[in-house]
Design an enzyme around this catalytic site. Structure first.
Site, mmCIF file in Angstrom:
data_model
loop_
_atom_site.group_PDB
_atom_site.id
_atom_site.type_symbol
_atom_site.label_atom_id
_atom_site.label_comp_id
_atom_site.label_asym_id
_atom_site.label_seq_id
_atom_site.Cartn_x
_atom_site.Cartn_y
_atom_site.Cartn_z
ATOM 1 N N ASP A 347 0.872 -1.143 -0.179
ATOM 2 C CA ASP A 347 -0.104 0.047 0.011
ATOM 3 C C ASP A 347 0.904 1.206 -0.121
ATOM 4 O O ASP A 347 2.062 1.332 0.541
ATOM 5 C CB ASP A 347 -0.679 -0.112 1.396
ATOM 6 C CG ASP A 347 -1.654 1.123 1.469
ATOM 7 O OD1 ASP A 347 -1.772 1.422 2.429
ATOM 8 O OD2 ASP A 347 -2.140 1.705 0.565
ATOM 9 N N ASP A 535 -1.415 -0.932 5.782
ATOM 10 C CA ASP A 535 -1.587 -0.121 7.348
ATOM 11 C C ASP A 535 -2.860 -0.819 8.009
ATOM 12 O O ASP A 535 -3.297 -0.043 9.098
ATOM 13 C CB ASP A 535 -1.162 1.191 7.520
ATOM 14 C CG ASP A 535 -2.124 2.029 6.705
ATOM 15 O OD1 ASP A 535 -1.856 3.428 6.474
ATOM 16 O OD2 ASP A 535 -3.030 1.505 6.164
#
Lengths: 640, 72
Positions: A347, A535
């Site tokens: 990400d 995350d």
């Protein structure tokens, strides 16, 4: 050593010495070949002289083997015939019987020493195994024994020492320098530095000051801190970590499950082979004594303990070493998956980058305050990093109660009041609301601002790449792994980050559900496993879909904990690289152990079948192999 | 209800046997006997009497490995 272990060791030493004494005594007697041709047997002499050594060795046997004999008896009456204890007893008593037969035929009673040695070395081996495992268990669990034992609660100005589990959220506690912080808390008084090394592996101390948060399990270094507790003991970081690590070894890897299945078959197979070996050649050649002896040798290596202990121990030690480096792996099987990973998908925001967006430009400059006010209205009360960066730029407060603000996923926010409609978001948001605006290209994320269908201007927000990302991506690329980035950001930002980090691939402009689709494409196209690092904020579906989901940024969010397979406690991607190395070493060591154990056992069985080895060697081989394998496993537990 | 106990079990092979046997007891929905950590985690269906099923499990464990001990 526990009391039980000490007692066991004492018995082994006494019996071992007695055994040695008998052997030496026997050898010394034999030096006088005229008077004592058969050693101890010759003391009484005659046909039944062997009864003396039989009695002596049998006594030592019973003393050292009393536990084995007891277990054997109890397990037998419950129908457990393939029990290790029973088989060892058969091997030993069988050898004694052969010795008696040998004596009756005038051989002088040979073989009692061997029979006794079977049980003596079996017991010694079991003891050493047990000792090695319990020692390693203690030292590995101590790595993660961050569990604080007490807390200093401050009530009405009085300090009292209590068990951390009775402390409630909101209680005030005091932690002096050198002490462990017992619960997650916020600093209300004091300035100090804390060491989070045992939690994250980070050796750089962290600053603690008023209103900063501290984690349970970290050590307060410089000066006393007064803290207000934010989570109770069970929910505090330390307890969560411990629970995760302790249950991790319950989740077995494929290799461990295979070993379990194999071990259930191994013993019966060896026993059956032993019976065949004892019976068939005896019938053919009539040398039943020889073949029974060889069959007894088979029984000595019939225990798969070496495999069943050393392989799980490898995983256990590796998981422990990983936790010490701030990488919490939720199950032994994930260690194997990590080893198999050759594609890493990241990400962008918060994973490769710091996620601390900053407003770098406001256009037009002369309308700065107005643009900020409009943006403020749309972003107040939102936790998105972009919202936070905009709010950080505003040094004023506005009453936004007259507005209702809605988020359009992937586009931005729309604030509506009785008289006005404000749009703050990307070009798509404006387009979908019928507002025409010029296409802006900037180095960063462009946030358009419009009021009542009129384009007012834009802000540029930039996100910094983490320093650790450079080193990590380089290492992954150097190893030949694919590094891919999936982001919702625009192409310009994505391309710039990708080029700076030298990623293999990137995909931009993705909505959360599109990330899953992209990941699936990657999974089908690549061989080997795919790891996704995010995350956790809205990464849960992607984390779950990946072969291996890694959540960064600590144990904060429950969502990330649930969806992922590995948790990185600190924000550092380099610890993931360390974990990959640990996974590789683990796999190598497991293979070494399995190969070594199976090879040696096969060798002993083959040699025994052809009468090329005796019981001494068999016992030594079995016990020694087991110990060597266990010691090899323990090498995976590194003491930094 | 799921609970974890400290146990003493000497033989790694037996730990597996005990685990598989306990899993078959009526009312036990989950059981792991961890030889290395010397811990047993057991989950018993809420519709059953927890202590009763636990006693059954312990009895079964002792019949397989007579030296099995549990800290209640």
């Amino acid at each position: 050593m526990t009391k039980k272990q000490k007692k066991r060791l004492k018995t082994i030493i006494i019996c071992g010495c007695s055994f040695l004494f008998l052997i030496i005594f026997n050898a010394l007697l034999k030096l006088d070949a005229k008077r004592f041709p058969n050693g101890i047997s010759s003391i009484i002499g005659g046909k039944f002289g062997f009864i003396l050594p039989l009695f002596l060795y049998l006594t030592v046997y019973v003393f050292v083997g009393k536990n084995v004999l007891k277990k054997c008896f109890f397990n037998l009456i419950r129908g457990q015939i393939f029990d290790e204890n029973f088989l060892m007893v058969i091997a030993g008593l069988g050898a004694f019987t052969l010795g008696i037969i040998n004596g009756l035929y005038g051989g002088g009673g040979e073989g009692f020493d061997e029979a006794c040695a079977v049980i003596l070395f079996f017991e010694l081996g079991e003891f050493l195994q047990n000792y090695a495992v319990s020692k390693s268990r203690k030292s590995i669990t101590s790595l993660i024994s961050l569990r604080p034992d007490y807390a200093r609660r401050l009530t009405n100005g009085n300090e009292e020492i209590v068990d951390p589990s009775v402390i409630k959220v909101g209680d005030i506690i005091v932690v002096n320098s050198g002490e462990k912080i017992p619960l997650d808390a916020i600093v209300i008084k004091g300035t100090s530095q804390v060491d989070e090394k045992s939690l994250t592996g980070e050796s750089l101390p962290k600053d603690a000051y008023e209103n900063s948060a501290v984690l349970s399990g970290s050590i307060n270094l410089t000066s006393t801190l007064t803290l207000k507790v934010t989570k109770n003991f069970e929910s505090s970081t330390v307890s969560k970590i411990l629970e995760l690590v302790e249950t991790a070894t319950d989740k077995k890897s494929k290799t461990e499950r295979f070993i379990t299945k194999f071990s259930r078959l191994y013993t019966p197979i060896v026993v059956i082979l032993a019976i065949i070996l004892a019976v068939v050649p005896s019938i053919i050649t009539g040398n039943y004594l020889t073949y029974i002896y060889r069959a007894l040798n088979f029984l000595v290596v019939s225990c798969p303990c070496a495999l069943v202990i050393s392989v799980p121990l490898c995983y256990f030690a590796s998981l422990g070493t990983a936790s010490k480096n701030g990488v919490l792996i939720k199950g032994s099987n994930y260690l194997d998956v990590l080893n198999d990973v050759n594609t890493f998908v990241f990400d962008k925001t918060g994973t490769l980058t710091k996620g601390n967006f900053k407003v770098t430009k406001i256009y037009p400059e002369n309308k700065k305050q107005e643009l900020l006010r409009l943006a403020y209205i749309c972003e107040k009360n939102f936790n998105h990093p972009i919202s936070k960066s905009i709010l950080n730029e505003c040094d004023f407060d506005l009453d936004v109660s007259t507005y209702t603000v809605k988020t359009v996923l992937g586009q931005g926010n729309v604030a509506k009041s009785e008289s006005d409609t404000i749009l703050v978001g990307n070009a798509l948001l404006l387009k979908n609301n019928g507002v025409s605006a010029p296409f802006i290209e900037e180095d960063g994320t462009v946030i358009y601002v419009a009021k009542n269908s009129e384009f007012k201007g834009y802000l540029v927000i930039k996100d910094e790449i983490k320093e650790s990302s450079f080193a990590s991506v380089k290492q992954l690329n150097d190893c030949g792994f694919k590094t891919v980035m999936l982001t919702g950001d625009n192409e310009r930002v994505a391309k710039s980050v990708s080029n700076e980090l030298n990623l293999s691939e990137y995909k931009h402009g993705l909505l959360p559900h599109q990330k899953v689709t992209e990941l699936e494409k990657i999974i089908t196209n690549k061989s080997g496993s795919v790891c996704y690092v995010g995350d956790g904020l809205n990464d849960a579906p992607v984390l779950m879909r990946a072969d291996l989901g890694v959540a960064m940024g600590g144990i904060g969010s429950d969502a990330s904990l649930e969806a992922c397979d590995i948790v990185l406690i600190n924000d550092n991607l380099t610890s993931l690289i360390k974990a990959k190395k640990i996974a590789k070493t683990n796999s190598k060591t497991v293979k070494q152990n399995v190969a070594f154990i199976l090879l040696v056992k096969a060798l002993i069985l083959t040699l025994s079948a052809f009468g090329l080895t005796n019981m001494w060697l068999a016992i030594f081989g079995d016990v020694g192999v087991s110990l060597l394998a266990i010691l090899n496993s323990l090498r995976l537990h590194k003491n930094d | 209800m799921k609970k974890q106990y400290n146990i003493e079990i000497d033989c790694a092979v037996c730990a597996n046997k005990v685990q598989e046997a306990i899993k078959k007891i009526d009312g036990v929905t989950f059981c792991v006997v961890n030889y290395i950590l010397q811990k047993m985690t057991i989950e018993i269906d809420d519709s059953k009497d927890f202590n009763l099923v636990l006693k059954q499990a312990i009895k079964l464990a002792k019949s397989i490995e007579s030296d099995f001990e549990i800290e209640l």
